[in-house]
Design a protein around this motif. Structure first.
Motif, PDB file in Angstrom:
ATOM      1  N   THR A  17       0.844  -1.193   0.000  1.00  0.00           N
ATOM      2  CA  THR A  17       0.000   0.000   0.000  1.00  0.00           C
ATOM      3  C   THR A  17       0.882   1.247   0.000  1.00  0.00           C
ATOM      4  N   VAL A  18       0.363   2.298  -0.626  1.00  0.00           N
ATOM      5  CA  VAL A  18       1.099   3.567  -0.708  1.00  0.00           C
ATOM      6  C   VAL A  18       0.117   4.696  -0.404  1.00  0.00           C
ATOM      7  N   ASN A  19       0.354   5.376   0.693  1.00  0.00           N
ATOM      8  CA  ASN A  19      -0.512   6.485   1.100  1.00  0.00           C
ATOM      9  C   ASN A  19       0.338   7.696   1.458  1.00  0.00           C
ATOM     10  N   ALA A  20      -0.344   8.814   1.654  1.00  0.00           N
ATOM     11  CA  ALA A  20       0.370  10.029   2.063  1.00  0.00           C
ATOM     12  C   ALA A  20      -0.394  10.707   3.185  1.00  0.00           C
ATOM     13  N   VAL A  21       0.328  11.467   3.982  1.00  0.00           N
ATOM     14  CA  VAL A  21      -0.321  12.378   4.926  1.00  0.00           C
ATOM     15  C   VAL A  21      -0.046  13.801   4.440  1.00  0.00           C
ATOM     16  N   ALA A  22      -1.007  14.670   4.691  1.00  0.00           N
ATOM     17  CA  ALA A  22      -0.830  16.083   4.338  1.00  0.00           C
ATOM     18  C   ALA A  22      -1.007  16.906   5.606  1.00  0.00           C
ATOM     19  N   PRO A  23       0.089  17.114   6.340  1.00  0.00           N
ATOM     20  CA  PRO A  23      -0.035  17.905   7.567  1.00  0.00           C
ATOM     21  C   PRO A  23      -0.356  19.364   7.249  1.00  0.00           C
ATOM     22  N   GLY A  24      -1.081  19.977   8.194  1.00  0.00           N
ATOM     23  CA  GLY A  24      -1.250  21.428   8.155  1.00  0.00           C
ATOM     24  C   GLY A  24      -0.072  22.052   8.887  1.00  0.00           C
ATOM     25  N   TYR A  25      -0.359  23.007   9.765  1.00  0.00           N
ATOM     26  CA  TYR A  25       0.734  23.691  10.477  1.00  0.00           C
ATOM     27  C   TYR A  25       1.137  22.875  11.710  1.00  0.00           C
ATOM     28  N   ILE A  26       2.371  22.388  11.684  1.00  0.00           N
ATOM     29  CA  ILE A  26       2.886  21.578  12.793  1.00  0.00           C
ATOM     30  C   ILE A  26       4.067  22.333  13.412  1.00  0.00           C
ATOM     31  N   ALA A  27       4.073  22.458  14.723  1.00  0.00           N
ATOM     32  CA  ALA A  27       5.155  23.187  15.391  1.00  0.00           C
ATOM     33  C   ALA A  27       6.421  22.336  15.416  1.00  0.00           C
ATOM     34  N   THR A  28       7.388  22.698  14.583  1.00  0.00           N
ATOM     35  CA  THR A  28       8.678  21.995  14.521  1.00  0.00           C
ATOM     36  C   THR A  28       9.764  23.028  14.206  1.00  0.00           C
ATOM     37  N   GLU A  29      10.982  22.555  14.122  1.00  0.00           N
ATOM     38  CA  GLU A  29      12.067  23.488  13.758  1.00  0.00           C
ATOM     39  C   GLU A  29      11.853  24.073  12.367  1.00  0.00           C
ATOM     40  N   MET A  30      11.183  23.289  11.484  1.00  0.00           N
ATOM     41  CA  MET A  30      10.932  23.807  10.136  1.00  0.00           C
ATOM     42  C   MET A  30      10.045  25.049  10.186  1.00  0.00           C
ATOM     43  N   THR A  31       8.938  24.976  10.930  1.00  0.00           N
ATOM     44  CA  THR A  31       8.024  26.126  10.995  1.00  0.00           C
ATOM     45  C   THR A  31       8.629  27.240  11.854  1.00  0.00           C
ATOM     46  N   GLU A  32       9.464  26.875  12.834  1.00  0.00           N
ATOM     47  CA  GLU A  32      10.130  27.903  13.638  1.00  0.00           C
ATOM     48  C   GLU A  32      11.101  28.702  12.766  1.00  0.00           C
ATOM     49  N   THR A  33      11.834  27.989  11.905  1.00  0.00           N
ATOM     50  CA  THR A  33      12.789  28.669  11.021  1.00  0.00           C
ATOM     51  C   THR A  33      12.048  29.580  10.043  1.00  0.00           C
ATOM     52  N   SER A  34      10.925  29.081   9.496  1.00  0.00           N
ATOM     53  CA  SER A  34      10.168  29.897   8.535  1.00  0.00           C
ATOM     54  C   SER A  34       9.641  31.175   9.186  1.00  0.00           C
ATOM     55  N   ALA A  35       9.144  31.056  10.436  1.00  0.00           N
ATOM     56  CA  ALA A  35       8.537  32.220  11.100  1.00  0.00           C
ATOM     57  C   ALA A  35       9.593  33.140  11.700  1.00  0.00           C
ATOM     58  N   GLY A  36      10.795  32.614  11.918  1.00  0.00           N
ATOM     59  CA  GLY A  36      11.798  33.369  12.667  1.00  0.00           C
ATOM     60  C   GLY A  36      11.519  33.166  14.143  1.00  0.00           C
ATOM     61  N   LYS A  37      12.579  33.090  14.956  1.00  0.00           N
ATOM     62  CA  LYS A  37      12.408  32.785  16.389  1.00  0.00           C
ATOM     63  C   LYS A  37      11.391  33.713  17.050  1.00  0.00           C
ATOM     64  N   ALA A  38      11.499  35.019  16.727  1.00  0.00           N
ATOM     65  CA  ALA A  38      10.634  36.001  17.371  1.00  0.00           C
ATOM     66  C   ALA A  38       9.180  35.839  16.945  1.00  0.00           C
ATOM     67  N   GLY A  39       8.953  35.448  15.678  1.00  0.00           N
ATOM     68  CA  GLY A  39       7.581  35.387  15.167  1.00  0.00           C
ATOM     69  C   GLY A  39       6.891  34.052  15.377  1.00  0.00           C
ATOM     70  N   PHE A  40       7.600  33.072  15.942  1.00  0.00           N
ATOM     71  CA  PHE A  40       7.073  31.704  15.996  1.00  0.00           C
ATOM     72  C   PHE A  40       5.816  31.605  16.870  1.00  0.00           C
ATOM     73  N   ALA A  41       5.876  32.200  18.065  1.00  0.00           N
ATOM     74  CA  ALA A  41       4.737  32.117  18.996  1.00  0.00           C
ATOM     75  C   ALA A  41       3.529  32.813  18.375  1.00  0.00           C
ATOM     76  N   ARG A  42       3.774  33.966  17.752  1.00  0.00           N
ATOM     77  CA  ARG A  42       2.666  34.709  17.135  1.00  0.00           C
ATOM     78  C   ARG A  42       2.062  33.918  15.978  1.00  0.00           C
TER      79      ARG A  42
END
Ligand code: NAD
Length: 246
Positions: free
Chosen positions: A173-198
């Motif tokens: 079987t071959v399936n995929a997941v499509a996550p929405g916004y998950i809090a990880t280092e990837m999203t922290e880097t994208s938002a910038g440390k200061a903007g992550f919480a916001r």
């Protein structure tokens, strides 16, 4: 003991998935280009009583992929579960996007899935059984400044459906997941440390479940799709978004 390979398992969603699969009784190959990170995840699993090996490899490199899969087969046994999770971003508006931005993101987020699937196929084929779970993203629907990432994640969905049709008759079987916004280092880097919480507050307010996702949320869904009992689900893309539709 069934053997799973989880790519990008040094941290974030991949690390949570490796731990979850271990808790479900699988031996896990923790594959990451970041060797110390993959060793940390493997050590955590071992200290909880699980079986794990750390494998340092770049999933975008065909020779390293081939060697890594051979090493897993030698050290743990034939890999019959594959989670293609490793991913990177290199966000820029189209006018500023370079060929390197494009090639990096398509290489790790899409071409590597093809390389890994092809490398594990002989093992699954021999067994007449396999589970492949690809990590796509809701970004496949389109977000600004991520043409490379969105194209790769949409490509993963096409690859998932194509391989489901091709490999279904062989018990894979071959399936995929499509996550929405998950809090990880990837999203922290994208938002910038200061903007992550916001950024998390903004997304949580728009999300029906009123929170952002955690790596464990995605790991649990992947583990379900990788399970023996999920054998009649294939070619599907499962959103893990807390109800957010975009
Ligand atoms: P992360 O950046 O926290 O972790 C990614 C891991 O992949 C790291 O350990 C990194 O070393 C590894 N990696 C990167 N390039 C690699 C390569 N070439 N070879 C081997 N390993 C490599 O990311 P995350 O947030 O945990 O994301 C995991 C997956 O989920 C990615 O495919 C990502 O695109 C996808 N995703 C994440 C989110 C989110 O909101 N975090 C949303 C949707 C989809």
């Amino acid at each position: 003991m069934r053997v799973a390979i989880v790519t990008g398992a040094g941290r974030g969603i991949g690390a949570a998935t490796a731990s979850r699969l271990s808790a479900h009784g699988l031996a896990v190959a923790v594959l990451d280009r970041d060797k110390p990170a993959s060793e940390r995840t493997a050590t955590d699993i071992a200290s909880s009583g699980g079986t794990a090996v750390a494998i340092a490899a770049d999933v975008a490199n065909p020779a390293q992929v081939k060697d890594a899969v051979a090493l897993v087969a030698e050290q743990l046994g034939p890999p019959l579960v594959l989670v293609n999770n490793a991913g990177v971003t290199s966000d820029r508006p189209l006018a500023e996007m370079t060929e390197d931005d494009w090639d990096l993101v398509l290489g790790v987020n899409l071409r590597a899935h093809f390389l890994m699937c092809r490398a594990v196929l002989p093992h699954m084929r021999r067994e007449g059984w396999g589970r492949i779970v690809n990590v796509s993203s809701m970004a496949a629907n389109g977000t600004a400044n991520q043409a490379n990432y969105c194209a790769a994640k949409a490509g993963v969905q096409g690859l998932t459906r194509a391989l489901a049709v091709e490999l279904g008759p062989e018990g894979i079987t071959v399936n995929a997941v499509a996550p929405g916004y998950i809090a990880t280092e990837m999203t922290e880097t994208s938002a910038g440390k200061a903007g992550f919480a916001r950024a998390q507050r903004v997304v949580a307010a728009q999300t029906p479940m009123r929170r952002v996702g955690t790596p464990a949320d995605v790991a649990e869904t992947i583990a379900f799709l990788a399970d023996v009992d999920s054998g009649f689900i294939t070619g599907q893309v499962v959103p893990v978004t807390g109800g957010l539709m975009v």
